[in-house]
Design an enzyme around this catalytic site. Structure first.
Site, PDB file in Angstrom:
ATOM      1  N   VAL A   6     -14.554   5.723  56.342  1.00 45.86           N
ATOM      2  CA  VAL A   6     -13.245   5.983  56.929  1.00 45.86           C
ATOM      3  C   VAL A   6     -13.013   7.488  56.968  1.00 45.86           C
ATOM      4  CG1 VAL A   6     -10.767   5.565  56.735  1.00 45.86           C
ATOM      5  CG2 VAL A   6     -12.374   3.830  55.961  1.00 45.86           C
ATOM      6  N   CYS A   7     -12.593   7.974  58.130  1.00 46.25           N
ATOM      7  CA  CYS A   7     -12.246   9.389  58.248  1.00 46.25           C
ATOM      8  C   CYS A   7     -11.000   9.520  59.112  1.00 46.25           C
ATOM      9  CB  CYS A   7     -13.404  10.204  58.783  1.00 46.25           C
ATOM     10  SG  CYS A   7     -13.822   9.918  60.490  1.00 46.25           S
ATOM     11  N   ALA A   8     -10.655  10.740  59.440  1.00 41.62           N
ATOM     12  CA  ALA A   8      -9.412  10.989  60.171  1.00 41.62           C
ATOM     13  C   ALA A   8      -9.395  10.306  61.532  1.00 41.62           C
ATOM     14  CB  ALA A   8      -9.167  12.489  60.311  1.00 41.62           C
TER      15      ALA A   8
END
Length: 108
Positions: A6-8
């Site tokens: 999960v990232c921005a």
């Protein structure tokens, strides 16, 4: 094992996901296992969980400030949530990140 990074916005982890997939294909012990590795944005996390099984959630270090939020969203699906080591992420060290995921999964 189903691993979700999960990232921005879901894009910065894309390179790492591909390196992790390549490592799994080339590693003799991992090649025979069913391992699914994908990435999504933190904004899409709820939608992702609705249609995908996830065992391990790894958080990009650039959004570590959202760790509690991500853990709360993930809780009905998995308790295995951890921020990726900043150095491993910066080096795009697929081996180290896979070891983190495997360790989390085995120690559940």
């Amino acid at each position: 094992m189903n691993i979700l990074l999960v990232c921005a916005n879901g894009a910065s982890t894309g390179v790492l996901v591909e390196k992790m997939k390549t490592f799994c294909k080339e590693h003799e012990k991992l090649r025979t296992k069913e391992i699914k590795i994908e990435a999504t944005s933190v904004d899409n996390l709820r939608v992702y969980f609705e249609s995908n099984k996830v065992d391990v959630v790894l958080i990009g270090p650039q959004i570590r400030f959202k760790e509690d939020e991500i853990k709360n969203i993930s809780k009905p699906y998995t308790e295995l949530v951890q921020v990726i080591n900043t150095q491993d992420y910066g080096r795009m060290d697929a081996v180290a990140v896979m070891k983190t995921a495997i360790k989390l999964y085995r120690n559940r």
